[in-house]
Write an enzyme that holds these catalytic residues in place. Structure first.
Site, mmCIF file in Angstrom:
data_model
loop_
_atom_site.group_PDB
_atom_site.id
_atom_site.type_symbol
_atom_site.label_atom_id
_atom_site.label_comp_id
_atom_site.label_asym_id
_atom_site.label_seq_id
_atom_site.Cartn_x
_atom_site.Cartn_y
_atom_site.Cartn_z
ATOM 1 N N ALA A 137 0.852 -1.184 0.000
ATOM 2 C CA ALA A 137 0.000 0.000 0.000
ATOM 3 C C ALA A 137 0.894 1.243 0.000
ATOM 4 O O ALA A 137 2.080 1.183 0.343
ATOM 5 C CB ALA A 137 -0.921 -0.006 1.214
ATOM 6 N N GLY B 123 0.197 -5.185 0.932
ATOM 7 C CA GLY B 123 -1.016 -5.277 0.122
ATOM 8 C C GLY B 123 -0.845 -6.082 -1.143
ATOM 9 O O GLY B 123 -1.803 -6.642 -1.661
ATOM 10 N N GLU C 27 -1.263 -9.618 -0.091
ATOM 11 C CA GLU C 27 -2.683 -9.779 0.233
ATOM 12 C C GLU C 27 -3.529 -9.868 -1.036
ATOM 13 O O GLU C 27 -4.487 -10.654 -1.101
ATOM 14 C CB GLU C 27 -3.133 -8.629 1.127
ATOM 15 N N GLU D 254 4.457 -5.196 7.564
ATOM 16 C CA GLU D 254 3.783 -4.046 8.180
ATOM 17 C C GLU D 254 4.260 -3.714 9.590
ATOM 18 O O GLU D 254 4.261 -2.541 9.987
ATOM 19 C CB GLU D 254 2.266 -4.284 8.201
#
Length: 264
Positions: free
Chosen positions: A63, A108, A111, A131
């Site tokens: 992200a 992300g 994911e 993260e």
């Protein structure tokens, strides 16, 4: 779409996240384009989808940290829900989705790959949920899907330690189905696999996906009921009639070619 390219070849669609200067990092605009792209797919014409990233370095590097750095608690939770809703849409998309991971798949990116049915990667791919090093948790399903795919112990090791893994280890632990030496070989393999899936009876393939996805969320007794219902739903369809009709016709032809024993 601004940050997402879309093309269709026969029954196979390809969705490419196109923000290579930022290593295809996910911000709200990219996520919205991705969501809109999936919403626009004609599932009556498309039987398999490939998701990949533009360039030769990154699938999705994660992200957008710059965009997240100033978020409040409420904004962070809202952003997590925004991404989760989109990735859940991909995970439950009626037709199979293949992730062709052509480089970094971090945060992300990992994911997103995990929300796809099947993951293939090139040898330069890198996977991880880093993260914790940024002072946050995975927010788009990483704490949930990773444990379901590779097992709780290994997932906790990766998530708690923010440890990234290379393609060979991702294959060894079952995060990806196959590794290809080059991105060109990866894309050829993804397209070949997608074409193979697309050549099967589409209603049956969709029902198989739904049976697996839904069945894995419940106990075995309930899962079997889900399978029975979706098995039954295949009957009286054109796919079932044609598939079984073709099989019986071929079987009949084989029998007609058999030389009677007395004449051998």
């Amino acid at each position: 779409m601004g940050y997402v390219d879309y093309e269709v070849n026969g029954y196979v669609a390809k969705v490419t996240i196109n923000r290579p200067k930022a290593l295809n990092a996910l911000n709200e605009e990219v996520l919205k384009d991705l969501s809109d792209t999936f919403d626009a797919i004609d599932i009556d014409a498309v039987r398999c989808v490939i998701v990949t990233g533009a360039g030769d370095k990154s699938f999705v590097a994660g992200a957008d940290i710059g965009a997240m750095s100033t978020m409040t608690k409420e904004e962070g939770e809202k952003f997590g829900k925004f991404g989760n809703d989109i990735f859940r849409k991909i995970e439950t998309f009626p037709v199979p989705v293949i992730a062709a991971v052509n480089g970094f798949a971090l945060g992300g990116g990992n994911e997103l790959a995990m929300s796809c049915d099947i993951r293939l990667c090139s040898a330069n791919a890198m996977f991880g949920q880093p993260e914790v090093g940024l002072g946050i948790t995975p927010g788009f399903g990483g704490t949930q899907r990773l444990a379901r795919i590779i097992g709780v112990g290994k997932a906790k090791e990766m998530v708690y330690g923010g440890r990234n893994i290379k393609a060979a280890e991702a294959y060894r632990i079952g995060l990806v189905n196959a590794v290809y030496e080059t991105i060109e070989e990866l894309m050829e393999a993804a397209e070949k696999m997608a074409a193979g899936i697309a050549s099967q009876a589409p209603i049956a393939v969709r029902n198989c996906k739904k049976a697996m996805n839904d069945g894995l969320q419940v106990d075995m007794d309930a899962a079997i009921v889900i399978e029975e219902k979706l098995f039954g739903d295949c009957f009286e369809t054109e796919d079932q009639k044609a598939g079984m009709g073709n099989f019986l016709e071929k079987d009949k032809e084989k029998k007609l070619k058999v030389v009677p024993f007395k004449n051998r």
